[in-house]
Design an enzyme around this catalytic site. Structure first.
Site, PDB file in Angstrom:
ATOM      1  N   ASP A  40     172.915  51.540  47.400  1.00  0.00           N
ATOM      2  CA  ASP A  40     172.018  52.480  48.082  1.00  0.00           C
ATOM      3  C   ASP A  40     170.942  51.704  48.833  1.00  0.00           C
ATOM      4  O   ASP A  40     170.643  50.559  48.487  1.00  0.00           O
ATOM      5  CB  ASP A  40     171.340  53.397  47.057  1.00  0.00           C
ATOM      6  CG  ASP A  40     172.347  54.248  46.296  1.00  0.00           C
ATOM      7  OD1 ASP A  40     173.448  54.479  46.827  1.00  0.00           O
ATOM      8  OD2 ASP A  40     172.020  54.672  45.171  1.00  0.00           O
TER       9      ASP A  40
HETATM   10  N1  URA Z   1     174.785  53.241  41.494  1.00  0.00           N
HETATM   11  C1  URA Z   1     173.788  53.851  42.170  1.00  0.00           C
HETATM   12  O1  URA Z   1     173.343  54.916  41.807  1.00  0.00           O
HETATM   13  N2  URA Z   1     173.326  53.246  43.256  1.00  0.00           N
HETATM   14  C2  URA Z   1     173.741  52.043  43.701  1.00  0.00           C
HETATM   15  O2  URA Z   1     173.251  51.527  44.695  1.00  0.00           O
HETATM   16  C3  URA Z   1     174.783  51.417  42.973  1.00  0.00           C
HETATM   17  C4  URA Z   1     175.285  52.045  41.872  1.00  0.00           C
END
Ligand code: URA
Length: 238
Positions: free
Chosen positions: A103
């Site tokens: 993310d």
């Molecule tokens: N899980 C998440 O919620 N976000 C990420 O960036 C990676 C794994």
């Protein structure tokens, strides 16, 4: 087969237009003879190319580990945000892509490669390659939450999440190891057990750990041994 100017630009020796000029000026030899045409076709894996007297070794596949900072997106292009590709600078190969996504607000280990087979090995759910995250949480983590995550939780999809490995580091800090890569998976798993992630960092993918010596926003090439280990990675726990 590949055009000589493309071959040289993939080795990050300069822009296509600079390299065309240098080829015409006689800076490049192919199998010992001066190559004067940028369009000359070469066999990239067997022809001996040299640039300003230095042998050029072609790498079909390249592999980088990046310490992704928050605020950049793990895409090859984006209309609004800086991408992880921007962090690699100008000379990078055009065929690189991130292996999976983090993310925008997640930090940590991100692999970048042009090797689709390796990416598949690391991401395919059936291969069970572990992804380990450090998570800071909004409220205290307890044994009940741990047990639920270890069993698998309902994040609103058909199937429960696969069992996770969980270590409590502090009151509000854990490591969580998962083998899948569902959308926002870690945040949704913690939400499902009544907690919330306030900070997330990936610290390992299969055999590759994010080392403390790689500062945020920096990257390095993987060693041959690291690449070989990733090619054979599978979970040892599940
Ligand atoms: N899980 C998440 O919620 N976000 C990420 O960036 C990676 C794994």
């Amino acid at each position: 087969m590949m055009r000589l100017d493309k071959f040289l630009s993939e080795l990050n020796l300069g822009t296509r237009s600079q390299l065309k000029k240098e080829i015409k000026a006689g800076a490049v030899t192919v199998n010992g003879s001066k190559a004067l045409s940028p369009q000359q076709q070469i066999e990239e894996e067997t022809d001996q190319v040299s640039y300003k007297g230095q042998a050029c070794v072609y790498e079909k596949y390249v592999y980088y580990v990046l310490h992704k900072p928050a605020g950049v997106v793990s895409a090859t292009e984006d209309a609004h945000d800086r991408t992880v590709m921007d962090l690699l600078g100008d000379g990078k190969r055009k065929d690189l892509f991130p292996v999976g996504r983090l993310d925008k607000d997640t930090e940590g280990l991100l692999l970048l490669t042009n090797d689709g087979q390796l990416a598949h090995n690391l991401l395919a759910p059936g291969k069970h390659v572990e992804k380990e995250y450090e998570c800071c949480l909004a409220s205290a983590f307890d044994e009940h939450q741990k047990a639920l995550l270890e069993q698998g939780v309902d994040i609103g999809e058909k199937k429960l999440t696969a069992p996770a490995i969980v270590h409590r580091l502090e009151d509000k800090k854990i490591t969580l190891t998962i083998t899948e890569g569902r959308f926002h998976q870690v945040k949704r798993m913690l939400h499902a057990v009544g907690n919330e992630v306030t900070y997330l960092k990936r610290i390992r993918m299969g055999s590759l750990m994010l080392e403390d010596t790689l500062p945020r926003g920096n990257y390095r090439k993987l060693t041959k041994e690291e690449v070989e280990r990733l090619q054979y990675d599978r979970s040892s726990h599940f």
